[in-house]
Design an enzyme around this catalytic site. Structure first.
Site, PDB file in Angstrom:
ATOM      1  CD  GLU A  94      13.972  86.617  57.723  1.00 15.50           C
ATOM      2  OE1 GLU A  94      13.616  85.706  58.334  1.00 15.50           O
ATOM      3  OE2 GLU A  94      14.779  86.963  57.838  1.00 15.50           O
ATOM      4  CB  CYS A 107      17.226  96.132  60.236  1.00 13.69           C
ATOM      5  SG  CYS A 107      18.517  96.080  59.165  1.00 13.69           S
ATOM      6  CB  CYS A 114      19.596  90.360  48.130  1.00 13.14           C
ATOM      7  SG  CYS A 114      20.510  91.829  46.742  1.00 13.14           S
ATOM      8  CB  CYS A 118      27.879  90.336  48.322  1.00 10.70           C
ATOM      9  SG  CYS A 118      26.814  91.281  47.982  1.00 10.70           S
ATOM     10  CB  CYS A 121      25.180  88.101  52.386  1.00 11.96           C
ATOM     11  SG  CYS A 121      23.355  88.960  51.888  1.00 11.96           S
ATOM     12  CB  CYS A 341      25.187  92.707  59.493  1.00 12.96           C
ATOM     13  SG  CYS A 341      24.879  93.866  60.002  1.00 12.96           S
TER      14      CYS A 341
HETATM   15  N1  SAH Z   1      22.447  96.084  49.523  1.00 10.71           N
HETATM   16  C1  SAH Z   1      23.223  96.699  50.845  1.00 10.71           C
HETATM   17  C2  SAH Z   1      21.865  96.553  52.090  1.00 10.71           C
HETATM   18  C3  SAH Z   1      22.087  94.982  53.068  1.00 10.71           C
HETATM   19  S1  SAH Z   1      22.724  95.989  54.772  1.00 10.71           S
HETATM   20  C4  SAH Z   1      24.372  96.433  51.529  1.00 10.71           C
HETATM   21  O1  SAH Z   1      25.138  95.280  51.033  1.00 10.71           O
HETATM   22  O2  SAH Z   1      24.796  97.621  51.852  1.00 10.71           O
HETATM   23  C5  SAH Z   1      23.749  94.670  54.911  1.00 10.71           C
HETATM   24  C6  SAH Z   1      25.114  94.777  56.213  1.00 10.71           C
HETATM   25  O3  SAH Z   1      25.681  93.375  56.331  1.00 10.71           O
HETATM   26  C7  SAH Z   1      26.123  94.690  54.530  1.00 10.71           C
HETATM   27  O4  SAH Z   1      26.858  95.749  54.861  1.00 10.71           O
HETATM   28  C8  SAH Z   1      26.651  93.598  53.990  1.00 10.71           C
HETATM   29  O5  SAH Z   1      27.787  93.451  53.380  1.00 10.71           O
HETATM   30  C9  SAH Z   1      26.467  93.175  55.825  1.00 10.71           C
HETATM   31  N2  SAH Z   1      26.805  91.771  55.541  1.00 10.71           N
HETATM   32  C10 SAH Z   1      25.936  90.342  54.599  1.00 10.71           C
HETATM   33  N3  SAH Z   1      26.531  88.959  54.604  1.00 10.71           N
HETATM   34  C11 SAH Z   1      26.732  89.180  56.453  1.00 10.71           C
HETATM   35  C12 SAH Z   1      27.386  88.503  56.855  1.00 10.71           C
HETATM   36  N4  SAH Z   1      26.967  87.262  56.629  1.00 10.71           N
HETATM   37  N5  SAH Z   1      27.892  88.560  57.840  1.00 10.71           N
HETATM   38  C13 SAH Z   1      27.716  90.223  58.313  1.00 10.71           C
HETATM   39  N6  SAH Z   1      27.344  91.043  58.011  1.00 10.71           N
HETATM   40  C14 SAH Z   1      27.126  90.629  56.312  1.00 10.71           C
END
Ligand code: SAH
Length: 362
Positions: A94, A107, A114, A118, A121, A341
């Site tokens: 996406e 973006c 991934c 985390c 996510c 995000c």
């Molecule tokens: N792997 C990289 C790129 C992903 S960026 C990283 O971790 O930075 C996506 C951003 O959204 C990251 O800061 C991630 O931690 C955040 N994110 C992931 N899941 C989320 C959620 N459910 N709500 C808000 N932010 C989230």
């Protein structure tokens, strides 16, 4: 059997010049070619009229500009757009465009799924399949520009690019660097270094490499001020704990006095959002050229967290401001089409375990 044709998408200026020279053409032909593709959006070799007929014929038989297929487009009530792209192997990724008054941010994704797992996510829940190729990353920009133009946007709709989509860009370093070179190149998108942001969960050695080889804006997904909590939220922390991560951020920032690192902090109700934690975070980042982006947690099916309330987020922000840290709350965009995000999921085929995941979980 014809030879497999070379996909020229994703080759940066140097690689493209080498390729054209290998065909017996000149370096400036490669530069003209880059302008056709990225500035004028032309991908038919036949239309590239300042290249000789013989060269165009050669390209036609030996090269391609193959892109993913646009499987669907969704438009949010706030103007955010999300595209689902189907890759040649059947995986889907996406890409999201977020229009604002003074800018348009694209973006882009860097991996299929991934491996970092985390806990909050959506991409993590899909598992991991593979790195994207440089062609598949830059195609997201090319296609978005093309489709936005089709929907009435001007040529310059994309003013900023963030590597914040699916995947961990610093675990796909070799493909990401030529793509960034193309984003920067005046013959291509010509964006400034400050308008390209790479977001990482904290792959420390690659942060140092990026500082040396390809410095752009850096965002770090911190999400906790203590290792015990960050270990749970961002398992990569077990490999590169907070202290090491912040040292790398300091090294990244000192190379250029104007450079600041953005720390992302997802606001999870009752998990990491107390005033005590804001204070800890403020102390941790004091002295660093840092700014903080608080991200309200965006709901993900099957994940039990809730976002902190607006009041709690405001109090957390005010505490950081009191401690002298520039802090903003990121406005949620595209939530109604799961484009916010952490909500990007795509379709991951052929899940597999990844070296890093093994190392992190060991
Ligand atoms: N792997 C990289 C790129 C992903 S960026 C990283 O971790 O930075 C996506 C951003 O959204 C990251 O800061 C991630 O931690 C955040 N994110 C992931 N899941 C989320 C959620 N459910 N709500 C808000 N932010 C989230």
């Amino acid at each position: 059997m014809p030879l497999e044709r070379t996909n020229l998408l994703g080759m940066d200026r140097e690689a493209m010049q080498r390729y054209f020279v290998s065909l017996g053409a000149r370096e400036f032909h490669a530069r003209q070619f880059l302008q056709w593709v990225y500035q004028r959006g032309i991908t038919e070799f036949a239309q590239m009229t300042n290249l000789s007929k013989a060269l165009r014929a050669r390209l036609l038989s030996e090269a391609t500009l193959e892109m993913p297929r646009v499987a669907s487009e969704q438009l949010s009530s706030d103007g955010t757009r999300k595209w689902l792209l189907q890759l040649a192997d059947g995986n889907h990724i996406e890409t999201v465009f977020i229009p604002e008054d003074d800018r348009g941010t694209l973006c882009v994704s860097s991996q299929v799924g991934c491996a970092l797992n985390c806990s909050f996510c959506a991409t993590a829940r899909q598992g991991y399949s593979r790195n994207l190729e440089a062609s598949e990353i830059i195609s997201q920009v090319w296609l978005a520009q093309y489709l936005l133009h089709d929907s009435g946007y001007t040529e310059r709709a994309i003013t900023n690019i963030v590597l914040m989509g699916m995947g961990e860009p610093l675990l796909n370093y070799e493909a990401v660097v030529p793509v960034i070179n193309l984003m920067l190149d005046d013959l291509s998108y010509g964006l400034s270094r400050r308008r390209i942001t790479l977001s990482t969960a904290g792959v420390v050695p690659a942060i140092d490499r990026l500082a040396k080889e390809c410095p752009i804006s850096l965002a770090v997904s911190l999400h906790a001020a203590r290792d015990a909590l960050r270990d749970q939220l961002v398992p990569l922390n077990r490999k590169y704990p907070i202290k090491q991560l912040l040292s790398a951020c300091r090294r990244y920032a000192v190379k250029d006095s104007r450079r600041q690192v953005t720390f992302e902090y997802v606001m999870l109700a009752g998990v990491n959002d107390s005033i005590a934690e804001a204070k800890e975070l403020g102390q941790l980042l004091s002295g660093l050229p840092a700014k903080v982006n608080l991200i309200p947690f965006n709901p993900v099916p099957g994940i039990g967290y809730r976002s902190s309330s607006t009041e709690v987020i405001d109090r957390f922000r005010d505490q950081l401001l009191t401690q002298g840290l520039m802090t903003i709350t990121r406005r949620t965009r595209g939530g109604d089409i799961a484009a916010a995000c952490g909500q990007l999921a795509g379709v991951v085929k052929q899940r597999r375990r990844h070296k890093t995941q093994l190392a992190v979980n060991a």
